[in-house]
Structures are given as structure tokens and as C-alpha cells.
Design a protein around this motif. Structure first.
Motif, PDB file in Angstrom:
ATOM      1  N   TYR A  31       0.860  -1.259   0.039  1.00  0.00           N
ATOM      2  CA  TYR A  31       0.065  -0.075   0.161  1.00  0.00           C
ATOM      3  C   TYR A  31       1.002   1.212  -0.116  1.00  0.00           C
ATOM      4  O   TYR A  31       0.639   1.838   0.940  1.00  0.00           O
ATOM      5  CB  TYR A  31      -0.884   0.043   1.206  1.00  0.00           C
ATOM      6  CG  TYR A  31      -1.876  -1.156   1.138  1.00  0.00           C
ATOM      7  CD1 TYR A  31      -3.015  -1.141   0.317  1.00  0.00           C
ATOM      8  CD2 TYR A  31      -1.548  -2.400   1.736  1.00  0.00           C
ATOM      9  CE1 TYR A  31      -4.038  -2.155   0.333  1.00  0.00           C
ATOM     10  CE2 TYR A  31      -2.522  -3.614   1.648  1.00  0.00           C
ATOM     11  CZ  TYR A  31      -3.755  -3.404   0.796  1.00  0.00           C
ATOM     12  OH  TYR A  31      -4.604  -4.296   0.795  1.00  0.00           O
ATOM     13  N   PHE A  91      -5.899  -0.827  -5.174  1.00  0.00           N
ATOM     14  CA  PHE A  91      -6.997  -1.496  -4.276  1.00  0.00           C
ATOM     15  C   PHE A  91      -8.284  -1.004  -4.376  1.00  0.00           C
ATOM     16  O   PHE A  91      -9.196  -1.647  -4.527  1.00  0.00           O
ATOM     17  CB  PHE A  91      -6.328  -1.677  -2.805  1.00  0.00           C
ATOM     18  CG  PHE A  91      -7.482  -2.232  -1.853  1.00  0.00           C
ATOM     19  CD1 PHE A  91      -7.777  -3.541  -2.233  1.00  0.00           C
ATOM     20  CD2 PHE A  91      -8.177  -1.528  -0.967  1.00  0.00           C
ATOM     21  CE1 PHE A  91      -8.768  -4.424  -1.717  1.00  0.00           C
ATOM     22  CE2 PHE A  91      -9.258  -2.308  -0.086  1.00  0.00           C
ATOM     23  CZ  PHE A  91      -9.526  -3.593  -0.705  1.00  0.00           C
ATOM     24  N   ILE A 102      -9.586  -2.303  -7.435  1.00  0.00           N
ATOM     25  CA  ILE A 102     -10.229  -3.550  -7.162  1.00  0.00           C
ATOM     26  C   ILE A 102     -11.526  -3.526  -6.520  1.00  0.00           C
ATOM     27  O   ILE A 102     -12.386  -4.632  -6.506  1.00  0.00           O
ATOM     28  CB  ILE A 102      -9.179  -4.421  -5.846  1.00  0.00           C
ATOM     29  CG1 ILE A 102      -7.941  -4.673  -6.853  1.00  0.00           C
ATOM     30  CG2 ILE A 102      -9.749  -5.730  -5.586  1.00  0.00           C
ATOM     31  CD1 ILE A 102      -6.789  -5.316  -5.881  1.00  0.00           C
ATOM     32  N   TYR A 116     -14.922  -8.840  -7.550  1.00  0.00           N
ATOM     33  CA  TYR A 116     -14.568  -8.271  -6.269  1.00  0.00           C
ATOM     34  C   TYR A 116     -15.839  -8.224  -5.445  1.00  0.00           C
ATOM     35  O   TYR A 116     -16.026  -6.857  -5.229  1.00  0.00           O
ATOM     36  CB  TYR A 116     -13.390  -7.426  -6.026  1.00  0.00           C
ATOM     37  CG  TYR A 116     -12.601  -7.471  -4.673  1.00  0.00           C
ATOM     38  CD1 TYR A 116     -11.774  -8.253  -4.309  1.00  0.00           C
ATOM     39  CD2 TYR A 116     -12.982  -6.422  -3.788  1.00  0.00           C
ATOM     40  CE1 TYR A 116     -11.244  -8.399  -3.089  1.00  0.00           C
ATOM     41  CE2 TYR A 116     -12.483  -6.471  -2.710  1.00  0.00           C
ATOM     42  CZ  TYR A 116     -11.570  -7.541  -2.189  1.00  0.00           C
ATOM     43  OH  TYR A 116     -10.693  -7.494  -1.129  1.00  0.00           O
ATOM     44  N   LEU A 171     -16.438  -8.205  -2.265  1.00  0.00           N
ATOM     45  CA  LEU A 171     -16.401  -8.138  -0.834  1.00  0.00           C
ATOM     46  C   LEU A 171     -16.968  -6.744  -0.480  1.00  0.00           C
ATOM     47  O   LEU A 171     -17.908  -6.676   0.432  1.00  0.00           O
ATOM     48  CB  LEU A 171     -14.882  -8.263  -0.419  1.00  0.00           C
ATOM     49  CG  LEU A 171     -14.377  -9.845  -0.268  1.00  0.00           C
ATOM     50  CD1 LEU A 171     -14.028 -10.143  -1.497  1.00  0.00           C
ATOM     51  CD2 LEU A 171     -12.942  -9.455   0.566  1.00  0.00           C
ATOM     52  N   GLY A 201     -13.735  -4.463   5.883  1.00  0.00           N
ATOM     53  CA  GLY A 201     -13.094  -5.026   4.277  1.00  0.00           C
ATOM     54  C   GLY A 201     -12.452  -6.217   4.425  1.00  0.00           C
ATOM     55  O   GLY A 201     -11.637  -6.707   3.368  1.00  0.00           O
ATOM     56  N   SER A 202     -12.601  -6.950   5.459  1.00  0.00           N
ATOM     57  CA  SER A 202     -11.866  -8.395   5.707  1.00  0.00           C
ATOM     58  C   SER A 202     -10.362  -7.950   5.844  1.00  0.00           C
ATOM     59  O   SER A 202      -9.456  -9.136   5.381  1.00  0.00           O
ATOM     60  CB  SER A 202     -12.263  -9.267   4.700  1.00  0.00           C
ATOM     61  OG  SER A 202     -11.929 -10.789   5.415  1.00  0.00           O
ATOM     62  N   SER A 203      -9.866  -6.930   6.262  1.00  0.00           N
ATOM     63  CA  SER A 203      -8.538  -6.731   5.973  1.00  0.00           C
ATOM     64  C   SER A 203      -7.731  -7.413   7.127  1.00  0.00           C
ATOM     65  O   SER A 203      -6.658  -7.948   7.168  1.00  0.00           O
ATOM     66  CB  SER A 203      -8.175  -5.328   6.481  1.00  0.00           C
ATOM     67  OG  SER A 203      -8.662  -4.383   5.407  1.00  0.00           O
ATOM     68  N   ASN A 251      -5.616 -10.571   6.114  1.00  0.00           N
ATOM     69  CA  ASN A 251      -4.221 -10.649   5.791  1.00  0.00           C
ATOM     70  C   ASN A 251      -3.227 -10.874   6.797  1.00  0.00           C
ATOM     71  O   ASN A 251      -2.160 -11.448   6.515  1.00  0.00           O
ATOM     72  CB  ASN A 251      -3.798  -9.159   5.520  1.00  0.00           C
ATOM     73  CG  ASN A 251      -4.104  -8.625   4.050  1.00  0.00           C
ATOM     74  OD1 ASN A 251      -3.794  -7.385   3.776  1.00  0.00           O
ATOM     75  ND2 ASN A 251      -4.105  -9.519   3.139  1.00  0.00           N
ATOM     76  N   TYR A 290      -9.728 -12.735  -6.731  1.00  0.00           N
ATOM     77  CA  TYR A 290      -8.271 -12.615  -6.717  1.00  0.00           C
ATOM     78  C   TYR A 290      -7.731 -12.598  -8.161  1.00  0.00           C
ATOM     79  O   TYR A 290      -6.325 -12.671  -7.989  1.00  0.00           O
ATOM     80  CB  TYR A 290      -7.791 -13.333  -5.741  1.00  0.00           C
ATOM     81  CG  TYR A 290      -8.141 -12.835  -4.295  1.00  0.00           C
ATOM     82  CD1 TYR A 290      -7.680 -11.846  -3.336  1.00  0.00           C
ATOM     83  CD2 TYR A 290      -9.658 -13.397  -3.532  1.00  0.00           C
ATOM     84  CE1 TYR A 290      -8.038 -11.379  -2.351  1.00  0.00           C
ATOM     85  CE2 TYR A 290     -10.118 -12.791  -2.502  1.00  0.00           C
ATOM     86  CZ  TYR A 290      -9.504 -11.809  -1.905  1.00  0.00           C
ATOM     87  OH  TYR A 290     -10.060 -11.368  -0.872  1.00  0.00           O
ATOM     88  N   THR A 298      -5.989  -7.047 -10.291  1.00  0.00           N
ATOM     89  CA  THR A 298      -5.546  -7.553  -8.859  1.00  0.00           C
ATOM     90  C   THR A 298      -3.850  -7.979  -9.264  1.00  0.00           C
ATOM     91  O   THR A 298      -2.932  -7.984  -8.431  1.00  0.00           O
ATOM     92  CB  THR A 298      -6.103  -8.641  -8.385  1.00  0.00           C
ATOM     93  OG1 THR A 298      -7.428  -8.513  -8.186  1.00  0.00           O
ATOM     94  CG2 THR A 298      -5.738  -9.242  -7.108  1.00  0.00           C
ATOM     95  N   PHE A 333      -1.881  -4.982  -8.876  1.00  0.00           N
ATOM     96  CA  PHE A 333      -1.931  -4.617  -7.520  1.00  0.00           C
ATOM     97  C   PHE A 333      -0.850  -5.432  -6.873  1.00  0.00           C
ATOM     98  O   PHE A 333       0.101  -5.086  -5.963  1.00  0.00           O
ATOM     99  CB  PHE A 333      -3.196  -4.956  -6.625  1.00  0.00           C
ATOM    100  CG  PHE A 333      -3.188  -4.832  -5.347  1.00  0.00           C
ATOM    101  CD1 PHE A 333      -3.017  -3.783  -4.638  1.00  0.00           C
ATOM    102  CD2 PHE A 333      -3.049  -6.009  -4.682  1.00  0.00           C
ATOM    103  CE1 PHE A 333      -3.418  -3.612  -3.322  1.00  0.00           C
ATOM    104  CE2 PHE A 333      -3.091  -6.134  -3.194  1.00  0.00           C
ATOM    105  CZ  PHE A 333      -3.014  -4.697  -2.487  1.00  0.00           C
ATOM    106  N   ILE A 350      -1.559 -15.791  -2.044  1.00  0.00           N
ATOM    107  CA  ILE A 350      -1.302 -14.927  -3.349  1.00  0.00           C
ATOM    108  C   ILE A 350       0.490 -15.167  -3.293  1.00  0.00           C
ATOM    109  O   ILE A 350       0.934 -14.665  -2.221  1.00  0.00           O
ATOM    110  CB  ILE A 350      -2.007 -13.765  -3.221  1.00  0.00           C
ATOM    111  CG1 ILE A 350      -3.414 -14.131  -3.299  1.00  0.00           C
ATOM    112  CG2 ILE A 350      -1.660 -12.796  -4.635  1.00  0.00           C
ATOM    113  CD1 ILE A 350      -4.044 -12.571  -2.991  1.00  0.00           C
ATOM    114  N   GLU A 361       0.839 -12.565   0.049  1.00  0.00           N
ATOM    115  CA  GLU A 361      -0.414 -11.929   0.669  1.00  0.00           C
ATOM    116  C   GLU A 361      -1.204 -13.303   1.057  1.00  0.00           C
ATOM    117  O   GLU A 361      -1.220 -14.006   0.197  1.00  0.00           O
ATOM    118  CB  GLU A 361      -1.229 -11.090  -0.438  1.00  0.00           C
ATOM    119  CG  GLU A 361      -2.261 -10.360   0.511  1.00  0.00           C
ATOM    120  CD  GLU A 361      -3.068  -9.565  -0.610  1.00  0.00           C
ATOM    121  OE1 GLU A 361      -2.810  -9.461  -1.539  1.00  0.00           O
ATOM    122  OE2 GLU A 361      -3.900  -8.794   0.288  1.00  0.00           O
ATOM    123  N   SER A 413      -5.112 -13.885   2.140  1.00  0.00           N
ATOM    124  CA  SER A 413      -6.447 -13.293   2.566  1.00  0.00           C
ATOM    125  C   SER A 413      -7.370 -14.639   3.329  1.00  0.00           C
ATOM    126  O   SER A 413      -7.958 -15.219   2.393  1.00  0.00           O
ATOM    127  CB  SER A 413      -6.964 -12.807   1.102  1.00  0.00           C
ATOM    128  OG  SER A 413      -8.310 -12.026   1.571  1.00  0.00           O
TER     129      SER A 413
END
Ligand code: AVJ
Length: 702
Positions: free
Chosen positions: A419, A427, A430, A436, A438, A541-543, A546, A586, A593, A596, A632, A662, A664
Motif C-alpha cells: 500500500y 486496491f 479492485i 470482487y 467483498l 473489508g476483511s483486512s 491479511n 483475486y 489484482t 496490485f 497469493i 499475501e 487473505s
């Protein structure tokens, strides 16, 4: 500058000669017909500018200082700038190009005679002659007309060498602390509108180091900026509808037309040829605003601005006299233009002579004008941002993570380094992809339950972790506002640029709340978040996906420990579902993505000087059914060695070797609620969207 001496007489004469040579060189490629034609209602025929330069010089020097008769009897009638509007000048009985060239040369001979002669000595007490002001006036006037003529040529479509702004390296914005500075100039040749120099005090603000580029404007276009009414002022929208503008003047599909040629649009070039209305709409879209001219000058004088003198920059300021203004030498230079009709432009363009492009120089024009070589630079309020993670910490943490990650087997880089400004932007892209789901699902839940959340939490302070652009958070903020509860907003993010934009936007949209930004790292700075108020901490955001199973308990425990009983925690989690849909989310068809993911390598290139060749890497997203997570990676397409000079490393990668970038993780209600309880939270509410794709959990601290 001292009063004109024999020495500086020679210097003035040399400058006059240089300006004249530049003017003739500019017109040289054009035929007499081209010089005589009125190309646009907005601009005079070039031959008018030419003779007008002579007339102005004769009026001020030959006549006013030298006491001579006008060299051209009809000069005042034809070439005084206030006699006829620009659009009608083509119909006047103007001198033809040869006669005009001859006229300006004869005027110049008289000027040089005055400059060298007695009359100047007789100027004692005449403020026009003090420090040779009148020569400076005539010189700057000619330089400014050279730029005006270039604008005319650029509108005409005629082939001409012309010119262009140069790309300005660098990015980001600068914080200008509150405090006093000196506005204006008392230099010998400064115009009346720059005087008197006086002290000003400004609150803190942020201003971009570089002007807005064509590339940024392309994003504005792609985001439908010209069609979004809410971005435009009333006046700006009325102009846009009447004019039909859909892009900067001269833009085609990936091309820009200038000086008679269609050239490919260079995304790195400073943007030009927009009206002030377009500049304002862009700024609003970017979560920023135009700087005032005072802010611009303060930052410029502090040496914080790059690219000054590439494009004029629209400001938010109407043209007005400074306190203590006195018209000199005549009201028609500045004073008659004071008022809300005109906007100030600062800086100067590639076509402006450096003597004019001084930091105190004030240009002005109607906000609808687009033929000027003008773009903009963004500013934001200097809302408080606390850098828990200063640039040096950030660099140190990145170096440590990369060093450790590349030494382990398999090699890995923690996902937070995706980021930077570009990564945050990607992002954002995305979240709008069809695959996506989410972001849309979570928004659906918030739309249905924001009111419940506001009521259940009883919060007056919203804290958002990993805030990004804080888009969905607005639903919660609106609900807190509707309940009359909203007092404070705290946003935390690793990227300062994204954060500053978000703080500025939130401050503007929620004026009743105190907005605070914290640049920080979720794993290290939770304990330092502001503690005022009754807080609702949101991690959306389901961060949290990570973090892997080992890191989640640590994170949740640290968060719990930073909170007080009675406070609430809102957590968004993506739920386990059909692997086909997960993988698609993804591995989108548009490849966003993948970009990203690959951007992580660009971050290492930019920040550590690494030489990752992005073309030799491939984005590989997989569903790991055992661990219930998206895994990922970036796969090396061939055997290669990557150098990372900042770390003194040369890292070998085998063909097909994968760099873990990454995860998720995906969740089930029972699992995440158990983890919350384990960390000391009490789960109170659980909502999902209609399709059951995404979950939102509200816990309290007991
Ligand atoms: C921001 C971590 C929630 O895991 O879905 C999206 C990041 N990575 N596409 C996610 C991401 C690739 C995103 N989070």
C-alpha cells in the motif's frame, strides 16, 4: 536594484534587445496572412499584439518619459488595450505585418535614445524612473505578450515549434506549518499588485510538491469526472454544460493536439489547458482543493514546490489588491480588474520568461479560460496528522521485513507493503471490480445496519483501522450523525498520502467532528491511538484476513488491551464460500489484482532501489482448502537474480520459484467469534448480506 546607471543602462538595453529577438523569432515561421488573421474570438490577431507592443512602449517611454509626440497617430485608437475587445480587433484597419515590424523598430530606436539620453537624468523624483521602473514595465510587457502570442498560435492550429511543459519528478505533499510569512514583493520592477510586501499569517496546510499530471487527469476522466455534478461548483457546471467540455482543450483519444500536430499524450507531463472550473472539479474529486494564492506563495518561497514555471497554476483566490495597495503607474494595469470575476494564477508556464515567473507574480484571468498554459497543484487543509510511523521508521521497518522475508524459505514479503500511493489506488480499483464482491457485500450490510451499530455502540468517536479512503465508513458516520452522537473521527493508515486525502475529505464532510489522522502500523501502534471519547473501532473489508492464524490472536489481544470497557469493535470478515468465486475475486479478468500484486515489486524498486523486472513475474492466486485462505504469490518466470542495493543484497530466484506476498483468510462465524472471545471481546451482533457472502461482527469490551 540601484537607480539606472550607465552600467545598468547597458544591461537594460541588452534585455530589451533579447526580448525583441525572442518576439521576432516566435513570429518568424508565420506568413503575413497568418499574422493578420483573427484565429479566435479570445485572442487578438498576432499583428495586433505586435504593433500593440510598440504602442505601449512608445506611450510610456517616447511620449511619457521622453516628452515626444506619438510615433503613430492612430496608435491610441487602434492599439490601446481598452479601446476594442479582442474579438473585434481583426476588423480594425491595423498596420500590415511589414508596417508593424517597421513601427516597433522605430519605437525602439526612440526608446534607446531616451534610455541613453538626458531625459532619464531629468527623472529625479519621477517614480516612473526610479530604478528604471518604466523600462522594466515595457520589458515585462513584451515578454508577457510573447506568451499571449504563443497561446494564439496554439489555438490557431498552425504548425509551429511551440513548446511544452517538462515532466516534474517527485510526488507527495508537504506540510506547511501555521505561521507568518512575507507576501508580495517590493523589488524595483515588481508590479503594483505585488506591493506592498506585508506579513501574513496562515493556518497549517498541505500542498503537493508537483503539479497535476496528464496521467492523473486520465484517471479523473476514467472515473467519469466530467459527468459527476457533485464535483462541480454551480458556476462550473453551468460552464461545462454550455461548453460541452469533456476533456482538457486539445485532447483526443490518447493524443493531444498542439502547434499543428497530434502527439501521444505523455502521462508524466504537467497537465495544461483546463479552465479554473475543471481544475476545481478535479481537486474535489481528488479529495483536495486549489491552494489560495497566499498558500502558494508561502510554500513557493519556502522552496517546497517543484515544477514552478512549467504551467500556470489556478488558485482559489479572486484578484484583489493587497492591504495598502496603490495603483501605479496607472489603474488599468491591475486595479480595474480587481473583483470576483477574475481568478489569480501563479507560477508561470514553459512559455513565460523567467523574469516574469517570479514567486510574487500574480496573473489573472476569467475562470472559464482554457487557452492559457494553465493547470493546477493540489492543496489540503493541514488537519492534524500524527506520524507514529515517520518516513524513517517506515524505511527501517521495510528494510527489516524485506531482509528477513527474503532470507526465509519460502521467500515472503508482508502484505502491508503493497500500500504505497499507487497500491492504495489499485486496491480502490479492485473494490469496484465485478468479481470482487467483498466491498459491495459489506456495504449492503452497513446500509441495513449502520443505525443499529450506532445505537448499540453508543459511540461518539469512530476509529477506523487501515482506513484507506474511508468510503464505507461514511455510512457509519452518517448514522452516528443522525443519532446526534458524532464528536470525533480517527483514521489510521500506513500510507500518509492516502490518509491526508481522507482526513481532508472527512473534515469537509463532517465539520461537527474533530478529525485526526494517524500514520501508523496495525501491528505496532494500536496502543498509541487517541483514547478520547467512547470509541467504536472499525476494522472493515476483511483486512484482518491479511493476518495468518498465528498473528490474529496477537493483533486482537493488542487491540483489546488498547480499549476500555464499554467500547465497541466492528469487524468485517469475508466468509468461506465456493472456491471458484473466491479465486475469481483475486484473479479478475481485467488484471487489476495482478497489477496490485506486482506493484509490491515496484515498491521495493522505488524505495530500496531494487531492480525487479515486473515482466518476469506472474501473479498466482490459489485457494488453500486446508487453511481456508487465498494464498497469493508472485512466481518467477525464469531463473534470475535481483539486486537490492539499499540492503546490499543480490537475491537469486529459481525458475518457477514463488515469492509469498499475501494471504487473505476466509472465515466462519463460529471461528471468528471464538477468536474474539479468546482475545477478551464479547461478540454481541452478527449480520451478513442477503447472499451470506460477508459477515459483520459487533463486539463489546467487557
Ligand atoms: C484489503 C486485505 C481485504 O484480502 O481481499 C484484494 C486485499 N488483495 N485483492 C483482500 C486484496 C488482492 C484485500 N484486503
Amino acid at each position: 536594484m540601484p537607480p539606472v546607471s550607465t552600467d545598468s543602462r547597458a544591461a537594460v538595453a541588452a534585455e530589451l534587445a533579447e526580448a525583441r529577438a525572442a518576439m521576432f523569432a516566435l513570429l518568424e515561421p508565420l506568413s503575413d496572412d497568418e499574422l493578420a488573421r483573427q484565429w479566435s474570438a479570445l485572442q487578438s490577431p498576432l499583428v495586433w499584439d505586435l504593433a500593440h507592443i510598440g504602442h505601449f512602449e512608445d506611450a510610456w517611454i517616447g511620449q511619457r518619459v521622453g516628452g515626444l509626440q506619438p510615433l503613430l497617430e492612430e496608435g491610441e485608437e487602434l492599439y490601446d488595450a481598452f479601446r476594442h475587445a479582442r474579438h473585434g480587433r481583426g476588423e480594425l484597419p491595423l498596420l500590415d505585418p511589414d508596417a508593424a515590424r517597421d513601427y516597433v523598430s522605430r519605437v525602439r530606436d526612440r526608446t534607446l535614445a531616451v534610455l541613453g539620453g538626458e531625459s532619464l537624468g531629468g527623472g529625479d523624483g519621477d517614480p516612473l524612473l526610479e530604478n528604471g521602473f518604466v523600462f522594466g514595465l515595457v520589458l515585462q510587457h513584451e515578454r508577457q505578450h510573447v506568451e499571449t502570442m504563443l497561446q494564439t498560435i496554439s489555438i490557431s492550429g498552425l504548425r509551429h515549434p511551440g513548446g511544452r511543459p517538462r515532466p516534474v519528478p517527485g510526488a507527495g505533499d508537504r506540510l506547511v506549518e501555521a505561521g507568518p510569512f512575507l507576501l508580495g514583493s517590493d523589488d524595483a520592477w515588481a508590479y503594483d499588485n505585488e506591493r506592498p510586501v506585508h506579513e501574513r499569517e496562515l493556518p497549517a496546510f498541505r500542498i503537493d510538491a508537483t503539479p497535476v499530471t496528464n496521467g492523473a487527469w486520465l484517471e479523473f476522466l476514467a472515473d467519469g469526472g466530467y459527468g459527476r455534478r457533485e464535483l462541480w461548483s454551480d458556476e462550473g457546471w453551468a460552464w461545462r454544460e454550455a461548453d460541452g467540455a469533456e476533456a482538457p482543450l486539445g485532447w483526443g483519444d490518447g493524443t493531444v493536439r498542439r502547434f499543428g500536430r497530434d502527439e501521444p499524450l505523455d502521462p508524466d507531463e504537467p497537465l495544461q489547458h483546463v479552465s479554473c472550473h475543471e481544475a476545481e472539479a478535479f481537486a474535489r474529486w481528488a479529495g483536495a482543493r486549489l491552494p489560495t494564492e497566499e498558500e502558494w506563495e508561502k510554500a513557493a518561497k519556502a522552496g517546497l514546490l517543484r515544477g514552478v514555471g512549467e504551467v500556470w497554476e489556478w488558485t482559489a483566490s479572486p484578484f484583489a489588491g493587497y492591504p495598502g495597495f496603490r495603483a501605479f503607474p496607472y489603474p488599468e494595469y491591475s486595479e480595474v480588474f480587481f473583483g470576483d470575476d477574475y481568478r489569480v494564477l501563479r507560477g508561470g508556464s514553459w512559455a513565460t520568461h523567467p523574469s516574469v515567473a517570479r514567486l510574487s507574480f500574480r496573473n489573472w484571468d476569467f475562470p472559464v479560460r482554457r487557452q492559457i498554459f494553465a493547470g493546477l497543484r493540489l492543496a489540503r487543509d493541514g488537519a492534524p496528522i500524527e506520524a507514529r510511523l515517520g518516513p524513517r521508521d517506515r524505511r527501517g521497518a521495510l528494510e527489516a521485513d524485506v531482509r528477513e522475508g527474503l532470507a526465509s524459505t519460502p521467500k515472503r514479503i508482508p502484505p502491508k507493503w503493497h500500500y504505497d500511493e499507487e497500491g492504495s489506488r489499485l486496491f480502490g480499483e479492485i473494490t469496484r471490480l465485478p468479481e470482487y464482491y467483498l466491498t459491495r457485500r459489506e456495504r449492503e450490510i452497513l446500509e441495513a445496519h449502520a443505525g443499529d451499530i450506532a445505537a448499540a455502540s453508543g459511540a461518539d468517536t469512530l476509529v477506523e483501522l487501515g482506513a484507506g479512503t474511508s468510503e464505507k465508513t461514511r455510512l457509519l458516520l452518517d448514522a452516528l450523525r443522525a443519532a446526534g452522537q458524532l464528536r470525533r473521527i480517527v483514521v489510521l493508515d500506513v500510507d500518509e498520502v492516502t490518509l491526508a486525502a481522507s482526513v481532508a475529505r472527512l473534515s469537509a464532510e463532517y465539520p461537527e467532528a474533530e478529525v485526526q489522522g494517524v500514520v501508523g502500523d496495525l501491528e505496532r501502534h494500536l496502543g498509541e491511538l487517541p483514547r478520547e471519547g467512547r470509541r467504536l473501532v472499525c476494522f472493515l473489508g476483511s483486512s484482518i484476513g491479511n493476518f495468518d492464524v498465528e498473528h490474529r490472536p496477537r493483533f486482537l489481544r493488542a487491540l483489546r488491551d488498547s480499549m476500555e470497557p464499554g467500547e465497541s469493535f466492528l469487524l468485517g470478515v469475508d466468509l468461506v464460500k465456493d472456491p471458484g468465486r473466491l479465486v475469481a475475486a483475486y484473479d479478475d479478468a481485467a488484471g487489476v489484482t495482478a497489477r496490485f500484486s506486482l506493484n509490491l515489486l515496484s515498491v521495493l524498486n522505488d524505495e530500496l532501489g531494487a531492480d525487479f523486472d515486473l515482466a518476469r513475474w506472474e501473479h498466482v492466486p490459489r485457494w488453500d482448502a486446508d487453511r481456508e485462505l487465498m494464498d497469493i504469490r508472485l512466481r518467477s518466470r525464469e531463473a534470475q537474480r535481483v539486486r537490492i542495493p539499499a540492503l546490499g543484497l543480490e537475491v537469486p530466484f529459481a525458475a518457477g520459484e514463488e515469492l509469498h506476498t499475501e494471504i487473505s483468510a476466509k472465515f466462519r462465524r463460529e471461528g471468528i467469534e471464538a477468536e474474539l472471545r479468546e482475545a477478551g471481546f464479547e461478540p454481541r451482533e452478527w449480520w451478513t448480506d442477503e447472499a451470506g457472502d460477508f459477515g459483520l461482527s459487533l463486539s463489546s469490551v467487557v
